[in-house]
Design a protein around this motif. Structure first.
Motif, mmCIF file in Angstrom:
data_model
loop_
_atom_site.group_PDB
_atom_site.id
_atom_site.type_symbol
_atom_site.label_atom_id
_atom_site.label_comp_id
_atom_site.label_asym_id
_atom_site.label_seq_id
_atom_site.Cartn_x
_atom_site.Cartn_y
_atom_site.Cartn_z
ATOM 1 N N SER A 43 6.538 2.200 -2.985
ATOM 2 C CA SER A 43 8.597 1.696 -3.344
ATOM 3 C C SER A 43 8.653 1.425 -2.762
ATOM 4 O O SER A 43 10.177 0.452 -3.167
ATOM 5 N N MET A 44 8.333 0.347 -1.546
ATOM 6 C CA MET A 44 9.082 -0.866 -0.977
ATOM 7 C C MET A 44 7.890 -1.714 -1.079
ATOM 8 O O MET A 44 6.985 -1.979 -0.940
ATOM 9 N N ILE A 45 8.202 -3.280 -0.258
ATOM 10 C CA ILE A 45 7.626 -4.348 -0.614
ATOM 11 C C ILE A 45 6.312 -3.833 0.597
ATOM 12 O O ILE A 45 6.229 -3.351 1.598
ATOM 13 N N LYS A 46 5.670 -5.065 0.643
ATOM 14 C CA LYS A 46 4.631 -4.734 1.631
ATOM 15 C C LYS A 46 4.579 -4.551 2.488
ATOM 16 O O LYS A 46 5.717 -5.892 3.011
ATOM 17 N N ASN A 47 4.093 -4.050 3.693
ATOM 18 C CA ASN A 47 4.795 -4.111 5.538
ATOM 19 C C ASN A 47 6.124 -3.565 5.829
ATOM 20 O O ASN A 47 6.716 -4.431 6.448
ATOM 21 N N ALA A 48 7.158 -3.380 4.836
ATOM 22 C CA ALA A 48 8.537 -2.706 4.934
ATOM 23 C C ALA A 48 8.860 -2.271 6.336
ATOM 24 O O ALA A 48 10.103 -2.890 6.517
ATOM 25 N N GLU A 49 8.228 -1.742 7.049
ATOM 26 C CA GLU A 49 8.394 -1.126 8.078
ATOM 27 C C GLU A 49 7.630 -1.816 9.766
ATOM 28 O O GLU A 49 8.794 -1.722 10.473
ATOM 29 N N LYS A 50 6.715 -2.597 9.093
ATOM 30 C CA LYS A 50 6.316 -3.483 10.098
ATOM 31 C C LYS A 50 6.220 -3.329 11.600
ATOM 32 O O LYS A 50 6.353 -3.403 12.632
ATOM 33 N N GLY A 51 5.334 -1.484 11.661
ATOM 34 C CA GLY A 51 5.227 -0.818 12.596
ATOM 35 C C GLY A 51 6.140 -0.287 13.543
ATOM 36 O O GLY A 51 5.840 0.329 14.384
ATOM 37 N N LYS A 52 7.225 -0.297 12.837
ATOM 38 C CA LYS A 52 8.476 0.427 13.685
ATOM 39 C C LYS A 52 8.473 1.255 12.207
ATOM 40 O O LYS A 52 8.972 1.329 11.422
#
Length: 194
Positions: A81-90
């Protein structure tokens, strides 16, 4: 309130809840309903898949590590439901009006359609239909240090929905997690097949 609980409260209130009959019956119900709902979802999932793919690049299914009963870590599945790599490992809580959420993502989150792949988690036995909502291990580590008895929510299998989800809005802070824990403990104490 978790601030007034003592360890003996858990011994007095939670020890006899997980009897074998209850656990087996709940598991049978989980299997039956996950199969039925999975078959029904096959009707409209292709349309949702197409909408997700047309709006943004990235995988259709989002995978994330979560924690369940007795600290078991497993992979949870959701429709992205979010853009790709929304959390960037966090590990980051989603916020109201989060700019990482796509338009299709907003719709599937509001209707809870993004949770459909978790029927697979239920079928596999990673989680149940009802129980404390599973959280990410990184956030659990932080929450255990901030909130008394937070880890006790792992006395039962995590759930697709739970008493906290029904009675408390989406949480995005330590204070919200503390409030939701109180609902989770209430559920664990009073759980039944009904």
């Amino acid at each position: 309130p978790v601030t007034v609980l003592k360890k003996n409260w858990f011994l007095e209130n939670l020890t006899s809840k997980n009897n074998q009959w209850y656990i087996i019956t709940k598991r049978i119900i989980d299997i039956l309903f996950s199969i039925i709902l999975s078959l029904i979802s096959l009707i409209f999932l292709p349309i949702i898949f197409l909408a997700i793919k047309l709006e943004s690049k990235g995988p259709l299914i989002y995978k994330q590590k979560r924690m369940s009963i007795n600290g078991k870590i497993y992979t949870i599945y959701k429709l992205r439901s979010m853009i790709k790599n929304a959390e960037k490992g966090k590990a980051v809580w989603a916020k109201k009006n989060d700019n990482r959420i796509t338009k299709v993502g907003k719709f599937i989150r509001n209707t809870r359609i993004d949770e459909i792949p978790q029927l697979w988690n239920i079928l596999k036995g990673d989680m149940s239909f009802v129980g404390p909502r599973p959280e990410r291990p990184k956030l659990i580590k932080k929450l255990k240090n901030e909130i008394p008895f937070y880890n006790e929510r792992h006395l039962v299998k995590s759930g697709l929905t739970g008493w906290a989800q029904i009675n408390f809005p989406y949480g995005s802070s330590i204070e919200d997690s503390k409030e939701k824990l109180q609902y989770d403990l209430f559920y664990i104490k009073n759980q039944s097949l009904a």
